[in-house]
Design a protein around this motif. Structure first.
Motif, PDB file in Angstrom:
ATOM      1  N   LEU A  52     -43.427  16.640 -49.656  1.00  0.00           N
ATOM      2  CA  LEU A  52     -42.357  17.050 -48.749  1.00  0.00           C
ATOM      3  C   LEU A  52     -42.406  18.568 -48.655  1.00  0.00           C
ATOM      4  CD1 LEU A  52     -39.863  16.738 -47.000  1.00  0.00           C
ATOM      5  CD2 LEU A  52     -38.476  16.480 -49.062  1.00  0.00           C
ATOM      6  N   ASN A  53     -43.037  19.035 -47.592  1.00  0.00           N
ATOM      7  CA  ASN A  53     -43.166  20.470 -47.361  1.00  0.00           C
ATOM      8  C   ASN A  53     -42.274  20.873 -46.194  1.00  0.00           C
ATOM      9  OD1 ASN A  53     -45.144  20.494 -49.313  1.00  0.00           O
ATOM     10  ND2 ASN A  53     -46.848  20.645 -47.880  1.00  0.00           N
ATOM     11  N   GLU A  54     -41.564  21.978 -46.350  1.00  0.00           N
ATOM     12  CA  GLU A  54     -40.794  22.544 -45.239  1.00  0.00           C
ATOM     13  C   GLU A  54     -41.519  23.806 -44.783  1.00  0.00           C
ATOM     14  OE1 GLU A  54     -36.206  23.625 -43.951  1.00  0.00           O
ATOM     15  OE2 GLU A  54     -36.615  22.719 -45.912  1.00  0.00           O
ATOM     16  N   ASP A  55     -42.109  23.727 -43.593  1.00  0.00           N
ATOM     17  CA  ASP A  55     -43.028  24.751 -43.107  1.00  0.00           C
ATOM     18  C   ASP A  55     -42.469  25.511 -41.912  1.00  0.00           C
ATOM     19  OD1 ASP A  55     -44.840  23.848 -44.984  1.00  0.00           O
ATOM     20  OD2 ASP A  55     -46.100  22.777 -43.554  1.00  0.00           O
ATOM     21  N   ARG A  56     -42.798  26.795 -41.862  1.00  0.00           N
ATOM     22  CA  ARG A  56     -42.579  27.613 -40.677  1.00  0.00           C
ATOM     23  C   ARG A  56     -43.906  28.279 -40.318  1.00  0.00           C
ATOM     24  NH1 ARG A  56     -37.535  28.050 -43.190  1.00  0.00           N
ATOM     25  NH2 ARG A  56     -35.745  27.788 -41.810  1.00  0.00           N
ATOM     26  N   VAL A  57     -44.360  28.047 -39.106  1.00  0.00           N
ATOM     27  CA  VAL A  57     -45.643  28.581 -38.645  1.00  0.00           C
ATOM     28  C   VAL A  57     -45.385  29.544 -37.497  1.00  0.00           C
ATOM     29  CG1 VAL A  57     -47.863  28.005 -37.583  1.00  0.00           C
ATOM     30  CG2 VAL A  57     -46.910  26.520 -39.360  1.00  0.00           C
ATOM     31  N   ALA A  58     -45.966  30.724 -37.587  1.00  0.00           N
ATOM     32  CA  ALA A  58     -45.777  31.757 -36.575  1.00  0.00           C
ATOM     33  C   ALA A  58     -46.416  31.354 -35.247  1.00  0.00           C
ATOM     34  CB  ALA A  58     -46.377  33.076 -37.061  1.00  0.00           C
ATOM     35  N   ALA A  59     -45.984  32.016 -34.176  1.00  0.00           N
ATOM     36  CA  ALA A  59     -46.537  31.756 -32.848  1.00  0.00           C
ATOM     37  C   ALA A  59     -48.046  31.978 -32.833  1.00  0.00           C
ATOM     38  CB  ALA A  59     -45.866  32.671 -31.825  1.00  0.00           C
ATOM     39  N   ARG A  60     -48.746  31.151 -32.065  1.00  0.00           N
ATOM     40  CA  ARG A  60     -50.196  31.258 -31.861  1.00  0.00           C
ATOM     41  C   ARG A  60     -50.976  31.155 -33.163  1.00  0.00           C
ATOM     42  NH1 ARG A  60     -49.481  30.166 -26.623  1.00  0.00           N
ATOM     43  NH2 ARG A  60     -48.157  31.723 -25.610  1.00  0.00           N
ATOM     44  N   ASN A  61     -50.473  30.348 -34.078  1.00  0.00           N
ATOM     45  CA  ASN A  61     -51.141  30.145 -35.361  1.00  0.00           C
ATOM     46  C   ASN A  61     -51.030  28.672 -35.753  1.00  0.00           C
ATOM     47  OD1 ASN A  61     -52.109  32.714 -36.919  1.00  0.00           O
ATOM     48  ND2 ASN A  61     -50.231  33.347 -35.877  1.00  0.00           N
ATOM     49  N   GLY A  62     -51.645  28.318 -36.864  1.00  0.00           N
ATOM     50  CA  GLY A  62     -51.518  26.949 -37.330  1.00  0.00           C
ATOM     51  C   GLY A  62     -52.641  26.530 -38.247  1.00  0.00           C
ATOM     52  N   PHE A  63     -52.669  25.247 -38.522  1.00  0.00           N
ATOM     53  CA  PHE A  63     -53.642  24.675 -39.446  1.00  0.00           C
ATOM     54  C   PHE A  63     -54.890  24.262 -38.667  1.00  0.00           C
ATOM     55  CE2 PHE A  63     -49.361  23.830 -40.982  1.00  0.00           C
ATOM     56  CZ  PHE A  63     -49.426  24.255 -42.306  1.00  0.00           C
ATOM     57  N   PRO A  64     -56.040  24.867 -38.949  1.00  0.00           N
ATOM     58  CA  PRO A  64     -57.265  24.469 -38.250  1.00  0.00           C
ATOM     59  C   PRO A  64     -57.670  23.047 -38.637  1.00  0.00           C
ATOM     60  CG  PRO A  64     -57.784  25.955 -40.047  1.00  0.00           C
ATOM     61  CD  PRO A  64     -56.292  25.911 -39.951  1.00  0.00           C
ATOM     62  N   THR A  65     -58.671  22.524 -37.962  1.00  0.00           N
ATOM     63  CA  THR A  65     -59.116  21.157 -38.218  1.00  0.00           C
ATOM     64  C   THR A  65     -59.482  20.967 -39.689  1.00  0.00           C
ATOM     65  OG1 THR A  65     -59.958  20.962 -35.962  1.00  0.00           O
ATOM     66  CG2 THR A  65     -60.782  19.382 -37.578  1.00  0.00           C
ATOM     67  N   HIS A  66     -58.896  19.918 -40.277  1.00  0.00           N
ATOM     68  CA  HIS A  66     -59.113  19.643 -41.699  1.00  0.00           C
ATOM     69  C   HIS A  66     -59.047  18.128 -41.909  1.00  0.00           C
ATOM     70  CE1 HIS A  66     -54.786  20.130 -40.997  1.00  0.00           C
ATOM     71  NE2 HIS A  66     -54.589  19.259 -41.981  1.00  0.00           N
ATOM     72  N   PRO A  67     -59.707  17.612 -42.940  1.00  0.00           N
ATOM     73  CA  PRO A  67     -59.762  16.157 -43.139  1.00  0.00           C
ATOM     74  C   PRO A  67     -58.631  15.623 -44.007  1.00  0.00           C
ATOM     75  CG  PRO A  67     -61.239  17.236 -44.676  1.00  0.00           C
ATOM     76  CD  PRO A  67     -60.623  18.344 -43.846  1.00  0.00           C
TER      77      PRO A  67
END
Length: 286
Positions: A52-67
């Motif tokens: 259970l993660n509570e995440d905040r991601v900035a604009a124009r960013n994020g998690f790249p492709t991952h398995p």
């Protein structure tokens, strides 16, 4: 009004006790359970609830492709937008809800069965931050066929009571390939999950009170269920809830609570006792 659950044990997990990390200025994340570089042997899972993660991601960013593999993974959007892109469909085929790339907003839930292996990315392609919960559950068996679902849940309904979000695949552990493809959930209009697990969400106005029926009438294990209640950080610290009428079980934003000793059919009262509406997440597992 339901009676107090005198047989239940409620243990708070305070926000400040969670794991916390910042990554490159683009991600701020709180971990209720051991995850990535955060490890605490006291918090590895709770029933089939694993992350259970509570995440905040900035604009124009994020998690790249991952398995991922052998995990049931879902994202619950609190504010902003998050675009899910998956290895199972043709890149660039972004479309409406369903089995196509999907740009999620508040009220949307995206669900992935990692199964034998899947790759995806989660990117904030908008001009403002996105705030969401990422939750993982342990599946009832390994080696499942990868799949995913996206569904919107009505805001108005959440203000009238807890809305079921996920429920077990109706066909159960021994589902056939056709039943897996049909993906019928135990509770209509929810997302099916490969676990004895129900998720609910509600938005409770100050002084309001909702009730959650343990198991939601949809689970196999009826004795000694594990219920986790989480209050996300959405109102600048003005939201608070009280569980089961207990003063020692008042949760502030970012807090959660482990509830044990409860059985399917027990009714848990949740009161909003803060200055702002409280968006409450219930994770009810075996």
């Amino acid at each position: 009004m339901s009676k107090p659950l005198t047989h239940a044990k409620i243990l708070a997990r305070r926000s400040a006790e969670r794991g916390y990390a910042e990554h490159g200025g683009w991600l701020k994340t709180f971990h209720t359970f051991s995850f990535a570089s955060y490890y605490d042997h006291n918090f590895t899972n709770f029933g089939s609830l694993r992350v259970l993660n509570e995440d905040r991601v900035a604009a124009r960013n994020g998690f790249p492709t991952h398995p991922h593999r052998d995990a049931e993974i879902f994202s619950y959007i609190l504010s902003g937008e998050l675009t899910h892109r998956d290895s199972m469909v043709r890149k660039g085929a972004e479309g409406a809800q369903g089995k196509a790339f999907y740009r999620m907003k508040r009220g949307d839930v995206q669900f992935t069965t990692g199964g034998t292996g899947i790759a995806h990315s989660e990117q904030n392609e908008s001009s403002r931050p996105v705030h969401f919960l990422q939750i993982w559950a342990l599946p009832w068996r390994y080696g499942l066929k990868p799949n995913y679902h996206t569904r919107s849940f009505d805001e108005g309904a959440k203000r009238r009571g807890f809305v079921p979000i996920l429920s077990p695949l109706k066909a159960g552990v021994g589902a056939s390939a056709q039943e897996e493809e049909e993906a019928v959930p135990a509770i209509p209009e929810t997302i099916p999950i490969h676990a004895d697990f129900v998720m609910g969400a509600g938005i409770i106005e100050p002084t309001g009170r909702f009730e959650w029926t343990v198991g939601a009438g949809a689970v196999q294990k009826v004795k000694r269920r594990n219920v986790y209640v989480h209050l996300p950080m959405t109102e600048g610290g003005k939201a608070k809830i009280r569980l089961d009428g207990r003063d020692e079980a008042v949760l502030a934003e970012g807090d959660g609570a482990f509830i044990t000793g409860v059985n399917a059919g027990d009714v848990l009262g949740v009161e909003s006792v803060g200055e702002a509406e409280a968006e409450v997440i219930v994770l009810d597992s075996d």
